[in-house]
Design a protein around this motif. Structure first.
Motif, PDB file in Angstrom:
ATOM      1  N   VAL A   1       0.865  -1.195   0.000  1.00 31.30           N
ATOM      2  CA  VAL A   1       0.000   0.000   0.000  1.00 31.30           C
ATOM      3  C   VAL A   1       0.889   1.228   0.000  1.00 31.30           C
ATOM      4  O   VAL A   1       1.698   1.419   0.916  1.00 31.30           O
ATOM      5  N   LEU A   2       0.775   2.055  -1.026  1.00 29.21           N
ATOM      6  CA  LEU A   2       1.480   3.341  -1.047  1.00 29.21           C
ATOM      7  C   LEU A   2       0.524   4.354  -0.433  1.00 29.21           C
ATOM      8  O   LEU A   2      -0.585   4.554  -0.942  1.00 29.21           O
ATOM      9  N   SER A   3       0.936   4.933   0.676  1.00 23.82           N
ATOM     10  CA  SER A   3       0.023   5.847   1.352  1.00 23.82           C
ATOM     11  C   SER A   3       0.779   7.120   1.702  1.00 23.82           C
ATOM     12  O   SER A   3       1.311   7.284   2.786  1.00 23.82           O
ATOM     13  N   GLY A   4       0.861   7.988   0.696  1.00 27.69           N
ATOM     14  CA  GLY A   4       1.631   9.206   0.921  1.00 27.69           C
ATOM     15  C   GLY A   4       3.092   9.010   0.577  1.00 27.69           C
ATOM     16  O   GLY A   4       3.940   9.772   1.002  1.00 27.69           O
ATOM     17  N   LEU A   5       3.409   7.927  -0.189  1.00 33.34           N
ATOM     18  CA  LEU A   5       4.787   7.805  -0.687  1.00 33.34           C
ATOM     19  C   LEU A   5       4.936   8.806  -1.825  1.00 33.34           C
ATOM     20  O   LEU A   5       4.161   8.747  -2.798  1.00 33.34           O
ATOM     21  N   MET A   6       5.868   9.719  -1.672  1.00 34.79           N
ATOM     22  CA  MET A   6       5.986  10.774  -2.679  1.00 34.79           C
ATOM     23  C   MET A   6       7.084  10.447  -3.690  1.00 34.79           C
ATOM     24  O   MET A   6       7.849  11.292  -4.087  1.00 34.79           O
ATOM     25  N   ARG A   7       7.192   9.176  -4.049  1.00 37.02           N
ATOM     26  CA  ARG A   7       8.185   8.748  -5.053  1.00 37.02           C
ATOM     27  C   ARG A   7       7.477   7.810  -6.023  1.00 37.02           C
ATOM     28  O   ARG A   7       6.619   7.026  -5.591  1.00 37.02           O
ATOM     29  N   LEU A   8       7.901   7.842  -7.250  1.00 43.21           N
ATOM     30  CA  LEU A   8       7.412   6.841  -8.204  1.00 43.21           C
ATOM     31  C   LEU A   8       8.291   5.599  -8.068  1.00 43.21           C
ATOM     32  O   LEU A   8       9.513   5.718  -7.978  1.00 43.21           O
ATOM     33  N   LEU A   9       7.675   4.447  -8.036  1.00 37.43           N
ATOM     34  CA  LEU A   9       8.467   3.212  -7.967  1.00 37.43           C
ATOM     35  C   LEU A   9       9.066   2.935  -9.351  1.00 37.43           C
ATOM     36  O   LEU A   9       8.423   3.189 -10.368  1.00 37.43           O
ATOM     37  N   PRO A  10      10.279   2.380  -9.405  1.00 37.25           N
ATOM     38  CA  PRO A  10      10.813   2.015 -10.723  1.00 37.25           C
ATOM     39  C   PRO A  10       9.981   0.898 -11.335  1.00 37.25           C
ATOM     40  O   PRO A  10       9.408   0.075 -10.622  1.00 37.25           O
ATOM     41  N   ALA A  11       9.936   0.888 -12.651  1.00 37.82           N
ATOM     42  CA  ALA A  11       9.097  -0.081 -13.374  1.00 37.82           C
ATOM     43  C   ALA A  11       9.431  -1.514 -12.971  1.00 37.82           C
ATOM     44  O   ALA A  11       8.560  -2.377 -12.883  1.00 37.82           O
ATOM     45  N   SER A  12      10.719  -1.766 -12.655  1.00 39.35           N
ATOM     46  CA  SER A  12      11.130  -3.140 -12.294  1.00 39.35           C
ATOM     47  C   SER A  12      10.428  -3.604 -11.018  1.00 39.35           C
ATOM     48  O   SER A  12       9.992  -4.744 -10.911  1.00 39.35           O
ATOM     49  N   LEU A  13      10.271  -2.678 -10.063  1.00 37.87           N
ATOM     50  CA  LEU A  13       9.623  -3.052  -8.793  1.00 37.87           C
ATOM     51  C   LEU A  13       8.121  -3.202  -9.000  1.00 37.87           C
ATOM     52  O   LEU A  13       7.493  -4.121  -8.473  1.00 37.87           O
ATOM     53  N   VAL A  14       7.542  -2.311  -9.794  1.00 45.80           N
ATOM     54  CA  VAL A  14       6.112  -2.417 -10.096  1.00 45.80           C
ATOM     55  C   VAL A  14       5.860  -3.768 -10.767  1.00 45.80           C
ATOM     56  O   VAL A  14       4.953  -4.507 -10.395  1.00 45.80           O
ATOM     57  N   ALA A  15       6.713  -4.111 -11.728  1.00 47.60           N
ATOM     58  CA  ALA A  15       6.530  -5.373 -12.468  1.00 47.60           C
ATOM     59  C   ALA A  15       6.609  -6.569 -11.526  1.00 47.60           C
ATOM     60  O   ALA A  15       5.869  -7.537 -11.659  1.00 47.60           O
ATOM     61  N   GLN A  16       7.473  -6.486 -10.516  1.00 49.06           N
ATOM     62  CA  GLN A  16       7.647  -7.606  -9.581  1.00 49.06           C
ATOM     63  C   GLN A  16       6.387  -7.842  -8.750  1.00 49.06           C
ATOM     64  O   GLN A  16       6.022  -8.990  -8.486  1.00 49.06           O
ATOM     65  N   TYR A  17       5.701  -6.787  -8.364  1.00 49.61           N
ATOM     66  CA  TYR A  17       4.547  -6.928  -7.465  1.00 49.61           C
ATOM     67  C   TYR A  17       3.190  -6.716  -8.145  1.00 49.61           C
ATOM     68  O   TYR A  17       2.159  -7.062  -7.583  1.00 49.61           O
ATOM     69  N   ALA A  18       3.175  -6.127  -9.320  1.00 53.60           N
ATOM     70  CA  ALA A  18       1.877  -5.814  -9.959  1.00 53.60           C
ATOM     71  C   ALA A  18       1.036  -7.093 -10.108  1.00 53.60           C
ATOM     72  O   ALA A  18       1.593  -8.171 -10.369  1.00 53.60           O
ATOM     73  N   PRO A  19      -0.274  -7.021  -9.932  1.00 54.54           N
ATOM     74  CA  PRO A  19      -1.063  -5.832  -9.597  1.00 54.54           C
ATOM     75  C   PRO A  19      -1.281  -5.660  -8.099  1.00 54.54           C
ATOM     76  O   PRO A  19      -2.218  -5.001  -7.686  1.00 54.54           O
TER      77      PRO A  19
END
Ligand code: GRF
Length: 192
Positions: A83-101
């Motif tokens: 859960v991103l809750s006030g994280l003010m950074r974009l995650l790198p695509a590699s990390l998104v790909a690892q956990y998506a969706p």
């Protein structure tokens, strides 16, 4: 359902989730809280006895290096949901790909209106009479993933960015808790 929450700020949404998860019949547990800085919100996790970690943005040369360290920290817990809750950074695509969706984000606007880091300020500047709160699936865009829940919040005359944001946050918290609960029970299936 095990949940990792990532924050950058005061963590008021995090606190609401920790309080909800304290009830034995809430079907999700926050197992770790991470931040990209020494965020005030980490104190909520400490108060609830939840492990925390920080991956300071300035200690890494670039987003991918920062994301790789963040990924290593998360791997310790291998959470079912991030859960991103006030994280003010974009995650790198590699990390998104690892956990998506299995990554969701709360945003203080009625997406796709006013995406990005200044959704509240942008709504005020646009002079709209209502904005909102949204919970979405994180994809490799900016606040562009599938919308899981959203609700309108009025903008009142004389609103400042702070007063409007403080009116939005309680709605955000309620939506976030509902979405986490429905993901945990399977009523809500995540798709990327
Ligand atoms: C929340 O409105 C979140 O959607 C936005 O920043 C705010 C964080 O507030 N990205 P807090 O740290 O949960 O109090």
């Amino acid at each position: 359902l095990t949940v990792a929450v990532l924050i950058s700020g005061t963590g008021s949404n995090l606190r609401a989730l920790l309080e909800a998860a304290r009830h034995p019949d809430f079907p999700a547990r926050v197992v770790v809280v991470g931040a990209d800085r020494d965020a005030d919100g980490l104190a909520h996790a400490e108060e609830f006895g939840i492990p925390t970690f920080t991956v300071p943005w300035h200690e890494h040369d670039n987003r991918d290096a920062w994301g790789a360290e963040l990924g290593r920290q998360l791997e310790v817990w291998s959470p079912d949901l991030i859960v991103l809750s006030g994280l003010m950074r974009l995650l790198p695509a590699s990390l998104v790909a690892q956990y998506a969706p299995h990554i969701i984000n709360t945003h203080p606007a009625y997406l796709p209106e006013f995406p990005g880091a200044h959704g509240v300020r942008d709504a005020l500047a646009a002079g709209v009479s209502e904005t909102g709160a949204s919970v979405i699936v994180v994809d490799d865009g900016v606040d562009s993933g599938p919308i899981l829940a959203q609700e309108r919040v009025p903008v009142l005359p004389g609103d400042t960015e702070h007063s409007l944001h403080e009116r939005i946050k309680p709605v955000e918290r309620r939506l976030l808790i509902e979405v986490v609960q429905h993901i945990a029970t399977g009523e809500l299936a995540l798709t990327s």
